[in-house]
Design a protein around this motif. Structure first.
Motif, PDB file in Angstrom:
ATOM      1  N   UNK A 171      15.099   9.418   6.173  1.00 43.49           N
ATOM      2  CA  UNK A 171      15.539   8.964   7.501  1.00 43.49           C
ATOM      3  C   UNK A 171      14.599   9.441   8.606  1.00 43.49           C
ATOM      4  N   UNK A 172      14.195  10.718   8.536  1.00 41.37           N
ATOM      5  CA  UNK A 172      13.395  11.257   9.637  1.00 41.37           C
ATOM      6  C   UNK A 172      11.927  10.841   9.540  1.00 41.37           C
ATOM      7  N   UNK A 173      11.452  10.589   8.327  1.00 34.02           N
ATOM      8  CA  UNK A 173      10.022  10.293   8.154  1.00 34.02           C
ATOM      9  C   UNK A 173       9.734   8.791   8.161  1.00 34.02           C
ATOM     10  N   UNK A 174      10.538   8.056   7.392  1.00 34.33           N
ATOM     11  CA  UNK A 174      10.256   6.612   7.287  1.00 34.33           C
ATOM     12  C   UNK A 174      10.961   5.842   8.405  1.00 34.33           C
ATOM     13  N   UNK A 175      10.602   6.154   9.632  1.00 29.46           N
ATOM     14  CA  UNK A 175      11.208   5.467  10.775  1.00 29.46           C
ATOM     15  C   UNK A 175      10.643   4.049  10.872  1.00 29.46           C
ATOM     16  N   UNK A 176      11.436   3.107  11.406  1.00 29.81           N
ATOM     17  CA  UNK A 176      10.966   1.717  11.475  1.00 29.81           C
ATOM     18  C   UNK A 176       9.625   1.581  12.210  1.00 29.81           C
ATOM     19  N   UNK A 177       9.415   2.389  13.267  1.00 29.44           N
ATOM     20  CA  UNK A 177       8.146   2.299  14.011  1.00 29.44           C
ATOM     21  C   UNK A 177       6.960   2.628  13.099  1.00 29.44           C
ATOM     22  N   UNK A 178       7.193   3.490  12.128  1.00 33.65           N
ATOM     23  CA  UNK A 178       6.129   3.912  11.218  1.00 33.65           C
ATOM     24  C   UNK A 178       5.918   2.882  10.105  1.00 33.65           C
ATOM     25  N   UNK A 179       7.009   2.476   9.466  1.00 29.68           N
ATOM     26  CA  UNK A 179       6.849   1.550   8.333  1.00 29.68           C
ATOM     27  C   UNK A 179       6.303   0.200   8.815  1.00 29.68           C
ATOM     28  N   UNK A 228       6.021  23.205   3.873  1.00 28.62           N
ATOM     29  CA  UNK A 228       5.449  22.008   3.251  1.00 28.62           C
ATOM     30  C   UNK A 228       6.147  20.745   3.757  1.00 28.62           C
ATOM     31  N   UNK A 229       5.378  19.695   3.998  1.00 35.90           N
ATOM     32  CA  UNK A 229       5.879  18.384   4.417  1.00 35.90           C
ATOM     33  C   UNK A 229       7.015  18.554   5.442  1.00 35.90           C
ATOM     34  N   UNK A 230       6.690  19.120   6.598  1.00 43.64           N
ATOM     35  CA  UNK A 230       7.725  19.390   7.598  1.00 43.64           C
ATOM     36  C   UNK A 230       8.213  18.116   8.270  1.00 43.64           C
ATOM     37  N   UNK A 231       8.957  18.267   9.352  1.00 42.18           N
ATOM     38  CA  UNK A 231       9.533  17.104  10.033  1.00 42.18           C
ATOM     39  C   UNK A 231       8.498  16.357  10.870  1.00 42.18           C
ATOM     40  N   UNK A 232       7.659  15.573  10.190  1.00 31.39           N
ATOM     41  CA  UNK A 232       6.575  14.862  10.895  1.00 31.39           C
ATOM     42  C   UNK A 232       7.090  13.840  11.898  1.00 31.39           C
ATOM     43  N   UNK A 233       8.329  13.391  11.690  1.00 29.06           N
ATOM     44  CA  UNK A 233       8.912  12.423  12.621  1.00 29.06           C
ATOM     45  C   UNK A 233       8.929  12.954  14.055  1.00 29.06           C
ATOM     46  N   UNK A 234       8.811  14.280  14.195  1.00 28.57           N
ATOM     47  CA  UNK A 234       8.835  14.887  15.534  1.00 28.57           C
ATOM     48  C   UNK A 234       7.440  15.185  16.046  1.00 28.57           C
ATOM     49  N   UNK A 235       6.440  14.836  15.261  1.00 23.11           N
ATOM     50  CA  UNK A 235       5.055  15.091  15.683  1.00 23.11           C
ATOM     51  C   UNK A 235       4.581  13.922  16.548  1.00 23.11           C
ATOM     52  N   UNK A 236       3.985  14.195  17.726  1.00 25.93           N
ATOM     53  CA  UNK A 236       3.565  13.090  18.589  1.00 25.93           C
ATOM     54  C   UNK A 236       2.579  12.169  17.863  1.00 25.93           C
ATOM     55  N   UNK A 253       2.910  10.399  15.248  1.00 27.84           N
ATOM     56  CA  UNK A 253       2.793  10.583  13.798  1.00 27.84           C
ATOM     57  C   UNK A 253       2.534   9.267  13.060  1.00 27.84           C
ATOM     58  N   UNK A 254       3.003   8.172  13.655  1.00 31.80           N
ATOM     59  CA  UNK A 254       2.845   6.882  12.981  1.00 31.80           C
ATOM     60  C   UNK A 254       1.358   6.568  12.767  1.00 31.80           C
ATOM     61  N   UNK A 255       0.557   6.724  13.835  1.00 31.51           N
ATOM     62  CA  UNK A 255      -0.880   6.431  13.717  1.00 31.51           C
ATOM     63  C   UNK A 255      -1.601   7.481  12.883  1.00 31.51           C
ATOM     64  N   UNK A 256      -1.235   8.726  13.115  1.00 31.96           N
ATOM     65  CA  UNK A 256      -1.900   9.805  12.376  1.00 31.96           C
ATOM     66  C   UNK A 256      -1.707   9.579  10.868  1.00 31.96           C
ATOM     67  N   UNK A 257      -0.479   9.251  10.471  1.00 33.29           N
ATOM     68  CA  UNK A 257      -0.187   9.112   9.051  1.00 33.29           C
ATOM     69  C   UNK A 257      -0.807   7.868   8.421  1.00 33.29           C
ATOM     70  N   UNK A 258      -0.743   6.745   9.150  1.00 35.32           N
ATOM     71  CA  UNK A 258      -1.339   5.534   8.553  1.00 35.32           C
ATOM     72  C   UNK A 258      -2.847   5.739   8.397  1.00 35.32           C
ATOM     73  N   UNK A 259      -3.486   6.327   9.413  1.00 37.50           N
ATOM     74  CA  UNK A 259      -4.931   6.588   9.315  1.00 37.50           C
ATOM     75  C   UNK A 259      -5.228   7.522   8.142  1.00 37.50           C
ATOM     76  N   UNK A 260      -4.371   8.503   7.983  1.00 35.92           N
ATOM     77  CA  UNK A 260      -4.574   9.467   6.896  1.00 35.92           C
ATOM     78  C   UNK A 260      -4.459   8.777   5.526  1.00 35.92           C
TER      79      UNK A 260
END
Ligand SMILES: Nc1ncnc2c1ncn2[C@@H]1O[C@H](COP(=O)(O)OP(=O)(O)OP(=O)(O)O)[C@@H](O)[C@H]1O
Ligand SMILES: O=P(O)(O)O[C@H]1[C@H](OP(=O)(O)O)[C@@H](OP(=O)(O)O)[C@@H](O)[C@@H](O)[C@@H]1OP(=O)(O)O
Ligand SMILES: [Mg+2]
Ligand SMILES: [Mg+2]
Length: 373
Positions: free
Chosen positions: A74-82, A341-349, A351-358
């Motif tokens: 729920x916290x990581x796979x937010x609609x804005x990210x997916x 490990x694998x903390x609450x990235x949903x709260x990282x500014x 995070x959607x772009x950072x993660x997709x780029x990663x």
């Protein structure tokens, strides 16, 4: 990426396939480079690309299998990210824990954070048998963070003493399970530990209990606590903590409120152990607060870059965060008090772009590697 590429081709066909793969790989990389220059994946309508007949990366699917708790999902796979990920060709697929992992996929990447020995064995076995799949991260490396003593050992070994500041860990003492709690005051005195102390459960296993922390104002009351524990000297830090999020090579820092300073006067007046709640949770964000700059100024960037790079290599992890405090009254004396490990990235500014780029960069480097071998 291409699923065909994940399966090892039968030996006799290998030579011919290699040639084809190479052309495909070069085309893919060219497409990828162009996509990166544009800042996003092309829609595929670019005439030049059509003429060149390239197989664009955008046309390729990156399949990311995930094995996460429902809370994490729920916290990581937010609609804005997916949604952003889908635009870039990244698809998230849930791992079915009721089916054998090797029968699922094929995956390009697996993201996981589940506790338990059974999952540890499943994912380690899969990792060894499927080197073509990037497993984030190896379970043994994650395990290293499940113990509050071993999690900080690499910071000690680093000896970052002259890099725009000093980074250490608070003095700490492990009280093992076999120890009689009544012996804790003696152990603390023998080790010369300075009060107050933070008492933390030794093992971090994602349970609420492993985040149940106590502040001890005198050593005698410590015998009320239940080993195994880590006793850590409390470091005054002006009530502010830096959460340093790492995603591969990216570093993002946020500020959170934390426990206030404890004065000598207060220490002399108070006795006992006090349970305290999760003081530095997301709701305690201090990013927009009007704070004393001596306390709130971010740790120097070069220091964080060095620390993050060293820890990434030494821990063998891509995804973690570091809780760091600045000793009150200093400009550049820092302590790492926790690594997650694998903390609450949903709260990282962002995070959607950072993660997709990663995720895309992982696939890209896999291709580069393939090209050079
Ligand atoms: N040695 C210390 N000195 C001062 N404050 C501390 C110390 N250790 C912990 N704290 C405070 O207690 C909080 C919780 O400690 P810690 O981060 O170790 O626990 P945790 O349960 O692992 O937290 P997380 O939710 O980040 O996983 C910290 O965020 C900080 O506010
Ligand atoms: O619950 P959140 O999303 O905030 O994430 C927290 C995460 O819980 P989750 O993995 O169940 O999500 C915690 O993991 P466990 O130790 O309990 O395994 C731990 O890493 C915290 O530090 C995270 O908070 P953050 O440090 O990012 O503020
Ligand atoms: Mg913490
Ligand atoms: Mg923690």
């Amino acid at each position: 990426m291409s699923h065909a590429m994940q399966q090892n081709p039968p030996a006799p066909k290998l030579k011919r396939r290699r040639g084809k793969d190479l052309i495909f790989l070069i085309k893919g990389l060219l497409g990828f480079a162009r996509m990166r220059l544009n800042g996003e994946i092309s829609s595929g309508e670019d005439e030049e690309e059509k003429e060149a007949g390239t197989t664009m990366f955008s046309a390729q699917k990156v399949v990311v299998g995930y094995a996460l708790t429902s809370k994490k999902k729920r916290s990581f796979l937010q609609p804005s990210f997916t949604a952003l990920a889908r635009n870039k060709g990244i698809y998230f697929v849930a791992v079915d824990l009721n089916k054998p992992l090797p029968e699922q996929g094929p995956f390009d990447i697996i993201l996981h954070k589940l506790s338990g020995e059974e999952w540890h064995e499943i994912i380690e076995d899969y990792r060894q048998k499927h080197p073509e799949v990037t497993v984030l991260d190896p379970p043994d490396a994650i395990q290293h963070l499940h113990n509050r003593q071993s999690m900080l050992q690499d910071v000690v070994d680093l000896n970052l003493s002259d890099c725009h500041g000093k980074v250490g860990i608070p003095r700490q003492l492990v009280i093992t399970e076999e120890k009689d709690p009544s012996s804790i005051p003696y152990e603390v005195a023998k080790a010369g530990m300075k009060l107050p102390l933070v008492a933390k459960p030794l093992v971090v296993d994602s349970t609420a209990k492993s985040h149940e922390l106590f502040l001890a104002y005198d050593e005698f009351s410590l015998s009320e606590l239940e080993p195994p524990l880590v006793l850590q000297e409390f470091v005054n830090h002006g009530g502010l903590l830096f959460k340093i999020y790492i995603v591969g090579e990216t570093i993002k820092v946020v500020r959170r409120f934390s426990l206030p300073n404890i004065s000598k006067r207060e220490l002399s007046k108070v006795a006992g152990v006090f349970r305290f709640p999760r003081v530095s949770c997301a709701a305690a964000s201090a990013d927009d607060a009007d704070l004393d700059p001596n306390i709130a100024e971010h740790p120097p960037r070069p220091l964080l870059e060095r620390l993050a790079k060293e820890l990434r290599h030494r821990l063998g992890l891509h995804l973690f965060n570091i809780d760091m405090i600045r000793e009150y009254g200093t400009k550049d004396v820092f302590y790492v008090i926790d690594i997650n490990y694998f903390p609450g990235y949903g709260k990282m500014p962002d995070y959607e772009h950072v993660f997709t780029d990663f995720l895309l960069s992982l696939v890209q480097s896999k291709y580069k590697k393939k090209l050079t071998t």
